[in-house]
Design a protein around this motif. Structure first.
Motif, PDB file in Angstrom:
ATOM      1  N   LEU A 117     -14.830  15.733  13.039  1.00  0.00           N
ATOM      2  CA  LEU A 117     -15.827  16.114  12.232  1.00  0.00           C
ATOM      3  C   LEU A 117     -17.276  15.707  12.791  1.00  0.00           C
ATOM      4  N   TRP A 118     -17.241  14.450  13.279  1.00  0.00           N
ATOM      5  CA  TRP A 118     -18.595  14.229  13.918  1.00  0.00           C
ATOM      6  C   TRP A 118     -18.766  14.875  15.107  1.00  0.00           C
ATOM      7  N   LEU A 119     -17.777  15.446  15.980  1.00  0.00           N
ATOM      8  CA  LEU A 119     -18.127  16.402  16.835  1.00  0.00           C
ATOM      9  C   LEU A 119     -18.521  17.735  16.579  1.00  0.00           C
ATOM     10  N   VAL A 120     -18.089  18.126  15.495  1.00  0.00           N
ATOM     11  CA  VAL A 120     -18.420  19.634  15.073  1.00  0.00           C
ATOM     12  C   VAL A 120     -19.779  19.282  14.331  1.00  0.00           C
ATOM     13  N   ARG A 121     -20.313  18.327  13.988  1.00  0.00           N
ATOM     14  CA  ARG A 121     -21.635  18.170  13.259  1.00  0.00           C
ATOM     15  C   ARG A 121     -22.500  18.351  14.598  1.00  0.00           C
ATOM     16  N   GLU A 122     -22.389  17.613  15.680  1.00  0.00           N
ATOM     17  CA  GLU A 122     -23.126  17.532  16.728  1.00  0.00           C
ATOM     18  C   GLU A 122     -23.060  19.062  17.294  1.00  0.00           C
ATOM     19  N   LEU A 126     -26.596  21.173  17.818  1.00  0.00           N
ATOM     20  CA  LEU A 126     -26.649  21.896  19.018  1.00  0.00           C
ATOM     21  C   LEU A 126     -27.064  23.393  18.745  1.00  0.00           C
ATOM     22  N   GLY A 127     -27.002  23.817  17.691  1.00  0.00           N
ATOM     23  CA  GLY A 127     -27.256  25.244  17.341  1.00  0.00           C
ATOM     24  C   GLY A 127     -26.176  26.098  17.280  1.00  0.00           C
ATOM     25  N   ALA A 128     -24.974  25.748  17.292  1.00  0.00           N
ATOM     26  CA  ALA A 128     -23.822  26.537  17.071  1.00  0.00           C
ATOM     27  C   ALA A 128     -23.674  27.385  15.930  1.00  0.00           C
ATOM     28  N   PRO A 129     -23.385  28.604  16.069  1.00  0.00           N
ATOM     29  CA  PRO A 129     -23.534  29.591  14.657  1.00  0.00           C
ATOM     30  C   PRO A 129     -22.331  29.159  13.819  1.00  0.00           C
ATOM     31  N   TRP A 130     -22.195  29.749  12.695  1.00  0.00           N
ATOM     32  CA  TRP A 130     -21.491  29.426  11.478  1.00  0.00           C
ATOM     33  C   TRP A 130     -19.744  29.810  12.013  1.00  0.00           C
ATOM     34  N   PHE A 160      -1.754  19.548  20.518  1.00  0.00           N
ATOM     35  CA  PHE A 160      -2.601  20.493  19.991  1.00  0.00           C
ATOM     36  C   PHE A 160      -3.913  20.284  20.635  1.00  0.00           C
ATOM     37  N   ARG A 161      -4.659  19.088  20.731  1.00  0.00           N
ATOM     38  CA  ARG A 161      -5.767  18.909  21.448  1.00  0.00           C
ATOM     39  C   ARG A 161      -6.825  19.657  20.775  1.00  0.00           C
ATOM     40  N   ALA A 162      -6.988  19.266  19.413  1.00  0.00           N
ATOM     41  CA  ALA A 162      -8.233  20.018  18.473  1.00  0.00           C
ATOM     42  C   ALA A 162      -9.627  19.677  19.216  1.00  0.00           C
ATOM     43  N   ASN A 163      -9.903  18.592  19.649  1.00  0.00           N
ATOM     44  CA  ASN A 163     -11.250  18.070  20.056  1.00  0.00           C
ATOM     45  C   ASN A 163     -11.414  18.812  21.498  1.00  0.00           C
ATOM     46  N   MET A 164     -10.562  19.122  22.409  1.00  0.00           N
ATOM     47  CA  MET A 164     -10.582  19.693  23.642  1.00  0.00           C
ATOM     48  C   MET A 164     -10.946  21.293  23.352  1.00  0.00           C
ATOM     49  N   ARG A 165     -10.133  21.656  22.324  1.00  0.00           N
ATOM     50  CA  ARG A 165     -10.412  23.233  21.948  1.00  0.00           C
ATOM     51  C   ARG A 165     -11.566  23.312  21.320  1.00  0.00           C
ATOM     52  N   ASN A 166     -12.365  22.353  20.599  1.00  0.00           N
ATOM     53  CA  ASN A 166     -13.747  22.524  20.055  1.00  0.00           C
ATOM     54  C   ASN A 166     -14.720  22.516  21.110  1.00  0.00           C
ATOM     55  N   VAL A 167     -14.594  21.739  22.091  1.00  0.00           N
ATOM     56  CA  VAL A 167     -15.441  21.570  23.083  1.00  0.00           C
ATOM     57  C   VAL A 167     -15.364  23.037  23.990  1.00  0.00           C
ATOM     58  N   ARG A 168     -14.450  23.323  24.185  1.00  0.00           N
ATOM     59  CA  ARG A 168     -14.416  24.649  24.825  1.00  0.00           C
ATOM     60  C   ARG A 168     -14.813  25.764  24.131  1.00  0.00           C
ATOM     61  N   LEU A 170     -17.128  25.597  21.937  1.00  0.00           N
ATOM     62  CA  LEU A 170     -18.761  25.311  21.996  1.00  0.00           C
ATOM     63  C   LEU A 170     -19.448  25.597  23.579  1.00  0.00           C
ATOM     64  N   ARG A 171     -18.693  25.151  24.782  1.00  0.00           N
ATOM     65  CA  ARG A 171     -19.128  25.469  25.927  1.00  0.00           C
ATOM     66  C   ARG A 171     -19.139  26.907  26.184  1.00  0.00           C
ATOM     67  N   ARG A 172     -18.204  27.916  25.478  1.00  0.00           N
ATOM     68  CA  ARG A 172     -17.919  29.422  25.816  1.00  0.00           C
ATOM     69  C   ARG A 172     -19.172  29.916  25.074  1.00  0.00           C
TER      70      ARG A 172
END
Length: 180
Positions: A117-122, A126-130, A160-168, A170-172
């Motif tokens: 959840l901290w990664l999502v907050r970061e 960084l300006g990620a949309p809803w 599942f690797r949720a954090n890697m999915r989330n960073v991917r 965000l990066r996209r």
């Protein structure tokens, strides 16, 4: 000045009522201040050291004044540590500390979900949309809920690797944004 064994085991009590509180200036202390190597330290040098010693939390340091790319690199590093830091010997199966901490029933899953959840907050900072953060929260929720199931949930965490999915995700999104 050496101390006898009796003084080390049962130190003498101060005669006055306020002797229990010592200050850095030496008032209320008995005897010299000795460092770990046995050398005497003058009280004036202690006072000077205390005035110069301070933490700068608001500015600089590991958590402040980072560029956008540095923040993204930090998020990627944490995601890799959580999801793919290690390889199971003899296989190509990668796992991270998310899978290891998740082995602790309930508490481990709560800890790793909080980090996710901290990664999502970061990402939001960084300006990620809803809609990007909503997908990220969905990944974290799925990982957290299924991860609560003993053993099967831990295997799901590894695959599942949720954090890697989330960073991917965000990066996209960041790659589609115009460079300023």
């Amino acid at each position: 000045m050496t101390m006898s064994d009796d003084e080390i085991i049962a130190p003498r009590r101060p005669r006055s009522g306020n002797g229990a509180r010592a200050t850095a200036s030496g008032a209320g202390t008995r005897g010299p201040i000795i460092d770990q190597d046995g050398r005497e330290i003058r009280p004036e040098t202690l006072e000077q050291g205390f005035r110069e010693f301070r933490f700068e939390f608001g500015q600089g340091g590991p958590f402040g004044n980072l560029t956008r790319e540095q923040r993204i690199a930090r998020l990627e590093a944490i995601a890799k540590l959580l999801d793919v830091a290690f390889i199971l010997p003899g296989t190509n199966i990668r796992y991270g500390i998310d899978g290891l901490i998740g082995l602790i029933p309930v508490v481990g899953d709560i800890i790793t979900t909080a980090i996710s959840l901290w990664l999502v907050r970061e990402a939001r900072a960084l300006g990620a949309p809803w809609y990007v953060t909503a997908r990220m929260l969905g990944n974290v929720a799925l990982d957290g809920v299924v991860g609560m199931v003993p053993f099967a949930g831990d295997a799901f965490d590894v695959m599942f690797r949720a954090n890697m999915r989330n960073v991917r995700l965000l990066r996209r999104w960041l790659d589609k944004q115009p460079r300023i």
